[in-house]
Design a protein around this motif. Structure first.
Motif, mmCIF file in Angstrom:
data_model
loop_
_atom_site.group_PDB
_atom_site.id
_atom_site.type_symbol
_atom_site.label_atom_id
_atom_site.label_comp_id
_atom_site.label_asym_id
_atom_site.label_seq_id
_atom_site.Cartn_x
_atom_site.Cartn_y
_atom_site.Cartn_z
ATOM 1 N N ALA A 144 -3.429 -59.375 59.507
ATOM 2 C CA ALA A 144 -4.402 -59.593 58.440
ATOM 3 C C ALA A 144 -3.709 -59.866 57.112
ATOM 4 O O ALA A 144 -4.139 -60.731 56.337
ATOM 5 C CB ALA A 144 -5.322 -58.377 58.325
ATOM 6 N N ALA A 145 -2.625 -59.147 56.837
ATOM 7 C CA ALA A 145 -1.892 -59.364 55.587
ATOM 8 C C ALA A 145 -1.250 -60.750 55.555
ATOM 9 O O ALA A 145 -1.254 -61.434 54.520
ATOM 10 C CB ALA A 145 -0.829 -58.282 55.421
ATOM 11 N N LEU A 146 -0.711 -61.183 56.691
ATOM 12 C CA LEU A 146 -0.114 -62.524 56.760
ATOM 13 C C LEU A 146 -1.173 -63.589 56.534
ATOM 14 O O LEU A 146 -0.952 -64.553 55.780
ATOM 15 C CB LEU A 146 0.559 -62.722 58.111
ATOM 16 N N ALA A 147 -2.325 -63.441 57.173
ATOM 17 C CA ALA A 147 -3.410 -64.414 57.005
ATOM 18 C C ALA A 147 -3.879 -64.447 55.555
ATOM 19 O O ALA A 147 -4.133 -65.523 55.004
ATOM 20 C CB ALA A 147 -4.566 -64.075 57.933
ATOM 21 N N SER A 148 -3.988 -63.281 54.926
ATOM 22 C CA SER A 148 -4.417 -63.230 53.538
ATOM 23 C C SER A 148 -3.415 -63.936 52.620
ATOM 24 O O SER A 148 -3.798 -64.694 51.728
ATOM 25 C CB SER A 148 -4.593 -61.778 53.106
ATOM 26 N N GLY A 149 -2.128 -63.694 52.850
ATOM 27 C CA GLY A 149 -1.112 -64.355 52.026
ATOM 28 C C GLY A 149 -1.124 -65.864 52.172
ATOM 29 O O GLY A 149 -0.968 -66.606 51.190
ATOM 30 N N LEU A 150 -1.344 -66.342 53.392
ATOM 31 C CA LEU A 150 -1.393 -67.785 53.608
ATOM 32 C C LEU A 150 -2.635 -68.411 52.984
ATOM 33 O O LEU A 150 -2.581 -69.542 52.483
ATOM 34 C CB LEU A 150 -1.354 -68.092 55.103
ATOM 35 N N VAL A 151 -3.749 -67.705 52.992
ATOM 36 C CA VAL A 151 -4.958 -68.223 52.347
ATOM 37 C C VAL A 151 -4.753 -68.322 50.837
ATOM 38 O O VAL A 151 -5.136 -69.321 50.205
ATOM 39 C CB VAL A 151 -6.168 -67.332 52.690
ATOM 40 N N VAL A 152 -4.148 -67.298 50.229
ATOM 41 C CA VAL A 152 -3.862 -67.351 48.791
ATOM 42 C C VAL A 152 -2.918 -68.509 48.479
ATOM 43 O O VAL A 152 -3.118 -69.259 47.515
ATOM 44 C CB VAL A 152 -3.273 -66.012 48.311
ATOM 45 N N ALA A 153 -1.864 -68.669 49.305
ATOM 46 C CA ALA A 153 -0.918 -69.765 49.092
ATOM 47 C C ALA A 153 -1.599 -71.116 49.239
ATOM 48 O O ALA A 153 -1.284 -72.073 48.523
ATOM 49 C CB ALA A 153 0.237 -69.648 50.087
ATOM 50 N N ARG A 154 -2.560 -71.193 50.162
ATOM 51 C CA ARG A 154 -3.306 -72.445 50.342
ATOM 52 C C ARG A 154 -4.039 -72.829 49.064
ATOM 53 O O ARG A 154 -4.009 -73.992 48.657
ATOM 54 C CB ARG A 154 -4.292 -72.288 51.498
ATOM 55 N N TRP A 155 -4.696 -71.870 48.440
ATOM 56 C CA TRP A 155 -5.442 -72.171 47.216
ATOM 57 C C TRP A 155 -4.507 -72.498 46.057
ATOM 58 O O TRP A 155 -4.816 -73.366 45.223
ATOM 59 C CB TRP A 155 -6.349 -71.000 46.863
ATOM 60 N N LEU A 156 -3.367 -71.830 45.991
ATOM 61 C CA LEU A 156 -2.398 -72.154 44.936
ATOM 62 C C LEU A 156 -1.849 -73.568 45.111
ATOM 63 O O LEU A 156 -1.704 -74.317 44.134
ATOM 64 C CB LEU A 156 -1.252 -71.138 44.952
ATOM 65 N N LEU A 157 -1.552 -73.941 46.341
ATOM 66 C CA LEU A 157 -1.061 -75.299 46.592
ATOM 67 C C LEU A 157 -2.153 -76.332 46.349
ATOM 68 O O LEU A 157 -1.864 -77.464 45.930
ATOM 69 C CB LEU A 157 -0.535 -75.405 48.019
ATOM 70 N N LEU A 158 -3.407 -75.962 46.603
ATOM 71 C CA LEU A 158 -4.502 -76.869 46.279
ATOM 72 C C LEU A 158 -4.555 -77.129 44.767
ATOM 73 O O LEU A 158 -4.774 -78.269 44.338
ATOM 74 C CB LEU A 158 -5.823 -76.295 46.761
ATOM 75 N N ALA A 159 -4.343 -76.075 43.982
ATOM 76 C CA ALA A 159 -4.269 -76.270 42.530
ATOM 77 C C ALA A 159 -3.127 -77.210 42.167
ATOM 78 O O ALA A 159 -3.246 -78.041 41.252
ATOM 79 C CB ALA A 159 -4.107 -74.918 41.833
ATOM 80 N N GLY A 160 -2.012 -77.103 42.923
ATOM 81 C CA GLY A 160 -0.907 -78.041 42.700
ATOM 82 C C GLY A 160 -1.292 -79.466 43.030
ATOM 83 O O GLY A 160 -0.903 -80.407 42.313
ATOM 84 N N LEU A 161 -2.062 -79.671 44.096
ATOM 85 C CA LEU A 161 -2.525 -81.017 44.445
ATOM 86 C C LEU A 161 -3.412 -81.599 43.348
ATOM 87 O O LEU A 161 -3.287 -82.783 42.989
ATOM 88 C CB LEU A 161 -3.292 -80.991 45.763
ATOM 89 N N LEU A 162 -4.294 -80.774 42.823
ATOM 90 C CA LEU A 162 -5.165 -81.255 41.749
ATOM 91 C C LEU A 162 -4.362 -81.605 40.511
ATOM 92 O O LEU A 162 -4.635 -82.616 39.841
ATOM 93 C CB LEU A 162 -6.222 -80.192 41.425
ATOM 94 N N LEU A 163 -3.366 -80.786 40.190
ATOM 95 C CA LEU A 163 -2.509 -81.088 39.038
ATOM 96 C C LEU A 163 -1.742 -82.387 39.247
ATOM 97 O O LEU A 163 -1.616 -83.203 38.322
ATOM 98 C CB LEU A 163 -1.545 -79.930 38.808
ATOM 99 N N ILE A 164 -1.241 -82.596 40.460
ATOM 100 C CA ILE A 164 -0.522 -83.837 40.761
ATOM 101 C C ILE A 164 -1.445 -85.036 40.599
ATOM 102 O O ILE A 164 -1.047 -86.067 40.034
ATOM 103 C CB ILE A 164 0.047 -83.770 42.194
ATOM 104 N N ALA A 165 -2.675 -84.920 41.091
ATOM 105 C CA ALA A 165 -3.621 -86.025 40.964
ATOM 106 C C ALA A 165 -3.886 -86.352 39.504
ATOM 107 O O ALA A 165 -3.960 -87.531 39.111
ATOM 108 C CB ALA A 165 -4.924 -85.683 41.671
ATOM 109 N N VAL A 166 -4.003 -85.330 38.665
ATOM 110 C CA VAL A 166 -4.244 -85.560 37.238
ATOM 111 C C VAL A 166 -3.028 -86.223 36.595
ATOM 112 O O VAL A 166 -3.160 -87.196 35.831
ATOM 113 C CB VAL A 166 -4.580 -84.239 36.529
#
Length: 233
Positions: free
Chosen positions: A185-207
């Motif tokens: 559960a802790a591993l899954a939670s960490g990967l979900v948080v990392a997913r959202w952080l990387l999504l923010a990176g994708l949006l920043l790259i697009a901008v």
């Protein structure tokens, strides 16, 4: 009676007996552009340039990836929350992560059949979403980022998002299948948080890429480098 050409040639020379230039001799044939009626059907239509065709394809791939991401998070996962988990929020939608207790709650709400359907969501829409979204971002940044080093930095973020997304899906399936395993559960939670952080990176790259494209277009317009413009000093 006038003298014949042969008599003129004997009396005045060869040049006098030749035909006057432009009178009876044929002038040099000049190239004439074909008329519209002589052109073939394929020659009448202006073919799109290579850059414009590539830009259209990249734009389509980019917006398909964005649309699929929205569909997955706004419809599919919301359906998991409302229909399969009976109101318990799907773990992927928790931006700040989740506790092992939440995973146990999700697993209990899903039940055996619901867990199978939840895993099927990850194997279908959850699989194509990161792949097509990543493809759209790769093409978009590759076409509009001339600097090689910066382009590779962007690509690393895009690829990392896809890998973390898929790894998070596998970790969620394992955590829901074994809700008593707090490590899963802790591993899954960490990967979900990392997913959202990387999504923010994708949006920043697009901008950043969009702003760079607009700046280059404005600069080319000011210098008269756009198609159809006259060069300016």
């Amino acid at each position: 009676m006038g003298m014949t050409r042969a008599q003129k040639a004997r009396k005045y020379g060869v040049a006098a007996g030749s035909a006057p230039t432009g009178s009876t001799g044929t002038r040099g044939a000049t190239a004439r552009p074909p008329s519209v009626h002589e052109m073939r059907a394929g020659e009448l239509a202006a073919e799109p340039t290579k850059n414009s065709s590539a830009g259209i394809l990249v734009g389509v791939a980019f917006f398909v990836g964005v649309a699929l991401w929205l569909y997955y998070h706004l419809l599919v996962l919301q359906g998991v929350t409302g229909n399969l988990a009976h109101g318990v929020t799907a773990p992927e939608l928790l931006v700040g992560g989740f506790a092992p207790e939440h995973v146990a709650q999700v697993a209990g709400a899903l039940g055996p059949d619901g867990r199978t359907e939840y895993s099927g969501v990850h194997a279908t829409t959850g699989l194509f979403t990161p792949l097509l979204t990543g493809l759209g971002w790769l093409l978009f940044t590759g076409l509009n980022t001339p600097q090689r080093a910066r382009r590779w930095v962007y690509w690393v973020v895009v690829l990392a998002h896809a890998v973390v997304f898929l790894a998070g899906n596998a970790a969620l399936d394992a955590a829901v299948a074994h809700p008593a395993d707090q490590g899963a559960a802790a591993l899954a939670s960490g990967l979900v948080v990392a997913r959202w952080l990387l999504l923010a990176g994708l949006l920043l790259i697009a901008v950043l890429v969009s702003v760079s494209v607009v700046r280059r277009k404005v600069d080319d317009f000011a210098r008269g480098r756009l198609p159809g413009q006259r060069p300016r000093d």
